[in-house]
Design a protein around this motif. Structure first.
Motif, PDB file in Angstrom:
ATOM      1  N   TYR A 130      -9.304  -0.602  -2.919  1.00 10.17           N
ATOM      2  CA  TYR A 130      -8.379  -1.845  -2.720  1.00 10.17           C
ATOM      3  C   TYR A 130      -9.429  -2.977  -3.248  1.00 10.17           C
ATOM      4  O   TYR A 130      -8.953  -3.888  -4.260  1.00 10.17           O
TER       5      TYR A 130
ATOM      6  N   MET B 263      -1.064  -0.556  -4.052  1.00 10.57           N
ATOM      7  CA  MET B 263      -2.547  -0.767  -3.824  1.00 10.57           C
ATOM      8  C   MET B 263      -3.009   0.368  -3.094  1.00 10.57           C
ATOM      9  O   MET B 263      -2.276   1.154  -2.214  1.00 10.57           O
TER      10      MET B 263
ATOM     11  N   THR C 174      -4.917   2.722  -0.566  1.00 10.35           N
ATOM     12  CA  THR C 174      -4.939   2.739   0.974  1.00 10.35           C
ATOM     13  C   THR C 174      -6.512   2.677   1.306  1.00 10.35           C
ATOM     14  O   THR C 174      -6.570   2.000   2.362  1.00 10.35           O
TER      15      THR C 174
ATOM     16  N   ARG D  32      -9.746  -3.285  -6.829  1.00 13.29           N
ATOM     17  CA  ARG D  32      -8.649  -3.749  -7.752  1.00 13.29           C
ATOM     18  C   ARG D  32      -8.172  -5.194  -7.584  1.00 13.29           C
ATOM     19  O   ARG D  32      -7.576  -5.525  -8.504  1.00 13.29           O
ATOM     20  N   LEU D  33      -8.604  -5.650  -6.399  1.00 10.94           N
ATOM     21  CA  LEU D  33      -7.909  -6.863  -6.090  1.00 10.94           C
ATOM     22  C   LEU D  33      -7.617  -7.950  -6.789  1.00 10.94           C
ATOM     23  O   LEU D  33      -6.575  -8.347  -7.186  1.00 10.94           O
TER      24      LEU D  33
ATOM     25  N   ILE E  10     -11.082  -8.372   2.356  1.00  6.26           N
ATOM     26  CA  ILE E  10      -9.757  -8.384   1.578  1.00  6.26           C
ATOM     27  C   ILE E  10      -8.815  -9.578   2.165  1.00  6.26           C
ATOM     28  O   ILE E  10      -8.238 -10.311   1.337  1.00  6.26           O
TER      29      ILE E  10
ATOM     30  N   VAL F  35      -3.331  -6.494   5.240  1.00  2.54           N
ATOM     31  CA  VAL F  35      -4.184  -5.279   5.590  1.00  2.54           C
ATOM     32  C   VAL F  35      -4.703  -5.438   6.956  1.00  2.54           C
ATOM     33  O   VAL F  35      -5.006  -6.375   7.379  1.00  2.54           O
TER      34      VAL F  35
ATOM     35  N   ARG G 129       0.778  -1.174  -0.213  1.00  4.86           N
ATOM     36  CA  ARG G 129      -0.081   0.125   0.047  1.00  4.86           C
ATOM     37  C   ARG G 129       0.914   1.222   0.049  1.00  4.86           C
ATOM     38  O   ARG G 129       0.528   2.322  -0.466  1.00  4.86           O
TER      39      ARG G 129
END
Ligand code: TXA
Ligand code: MG
Length: 334
Positions: free
Chosen positions: A288, A281, A283, A291-292, A321, A312, A263
């Protein structure tokens, strides 16, 4: 089989609805990820989903409806607290597990006597369900074990030639799947963290338990958690922020091509793009999440040998996530 691709306008949705009605398979956008849909009440159609995805037959599917009234067709018993949840979170990324009626074929639910249901908020998904005139069973439209698809292109990468149609409605806005909440037990239990967070569910329900994704109980209650999932082809290693730099250095020293998802980029080591691809990535957790899965597929396309991902914090969407990253990771074993 040839896979048609149509944009998700009225004509495209009408064609898709025809295919669903006649027992075929259509991939379509939802607000979370693309789903691979079939008539949920048609056993033969539902069987085709498992074949196309190469998904184990005991991994139950989520049934998508367009209106709350359809819930009584699927659920035998609807506890009172369902209505508060429905009012606040439907349409949206919350899936409710309830006792099923006899109308729901057991292939759809992986032989369980419960059914998972949600109303998606994506307008294309809702129109498709309405025009098909039936509830639509839809897992994520990826090959089993691969990262979930957030674009029509991702669907084709995994399923071209295996399904009838992909409706292209652009990238999906949330990017991780719905929260699966089991309401057949007290207190309710989150079987899979997702688009609706634990914190918001607690506001409505009070106590909510979270199934630990690595427990034996997890394998029993949510069959989908048993295997390595969401996984890119390259092994994925999770690293705490403090140990990440050293892990990357060691891998580079071993001659590996390394992809890093981090990040805040504070890496001091060689920036040689031939051996090191650093993806910064967001914050913000919503960005996030969006896009993961795309980034996991992109790193594979770069041809890296190993992907190192910074952990994270597990709060809010961070829980969903981390759940996906853990299940995608190399040494994941429930
Ligand atoms: O956002 C989503 O939920 C997406 C979109 C397409 O709606 N769908 C999705 O489906 O992620 P799938 O099949 O990839 O994941 C469904 C999860 C699996 O972990 C499965 O085990 C669990 O829901 N599930 C489904 N029915 C269940 C049931 N009756 N009891 C317990 N878990 C269930
Ligand atoms: Mg899936």
């Amino acid at each position: 089989m040839r896979t048609e691709i149509l944009s998700a306008n009225d004509a495209g949705i009408e064609r898709a609805a025809q295919i669903i009605r006649s027992g075929g398979l259509v991939a379509f956008p939802t607000e979370t990820v693309y789903g691979l849909g079939a008539d949920a009440l048609n056993e033969d159609a539902v069987r085709k989903i498992f074949i196309a995805k190469e998904r184990p037959v005991d991994d139950p599917l989520i049934v998508h409806i367009a209106h709350v009234q359809q819930l009584t067709l699927l659920a035998r018993h609807i506890p009172a607290r369902v209505w508060g949840l429905v009012k606040k979170f439907w349409p949206g990324p919350l899936t409710l597990v309830l006792p099923k009626t006899e109308k729901v074929p057991s292939v759809t639910t992986g032989e369980l006597d419960t059914v998972a249901v949600r109303i998606p908020s994506h307008p294309v998904a809702r129109k498709l369900i309405e025009r098909s005139g039936c509830p639509i069973a839809a897992p994520s439209a990826n090959r089993f074990g691969r990262p979930s698809p957030t674009t029509a292109q991702h669907v084709l990468e995994d399923l071209d030639g295996r399904i009838d149609l992909v409706l292209d409605g652009g990238p999906t806005p949330i990017g991780v799947e719905s929260t699966v909440l089991d309401l057949t037990q007290e207190p309710p239990m989150i079987l899979r963290p997702g688009g609706v967070t634990l914190e918001t569910l607690q506001e409505i329900l009070g106590e909510v338990r979270v199934l630990s994704s690595s427990s034996i109980e997890a394998a029993k209650r949510s069959p989908g958690t048993r295997w390595r999932h969401y996984a890119p082809r390259a092994p994925l290693l999770l690293a705490e922020p403090t140990e990440l730099e050293q892990i990357v250095r060691d891998l580079l020293k071993d001659g590996k091509r390394v992809g890093v998802m981090i990040r805040q980029n504070r890496l001091q080591c060689s920036p040689d793009p031939a051996v090191l691809s650093v993806i910064q990535m967001p914050t913000d957790f919503s960005e996030y999440a969006r896009r993961l899965f795309r980034v996991l597929r992109e790193l594979d396309a770069h041809g890296v040998d190993v992907i190192v991902v910074e952990t994270v914090e597990e709060r809010g969407l961070g829980r969903a996530i981390m759940d996906r990253l853990r299940k995608a990771s190399y040494n994941y074993s429930p």
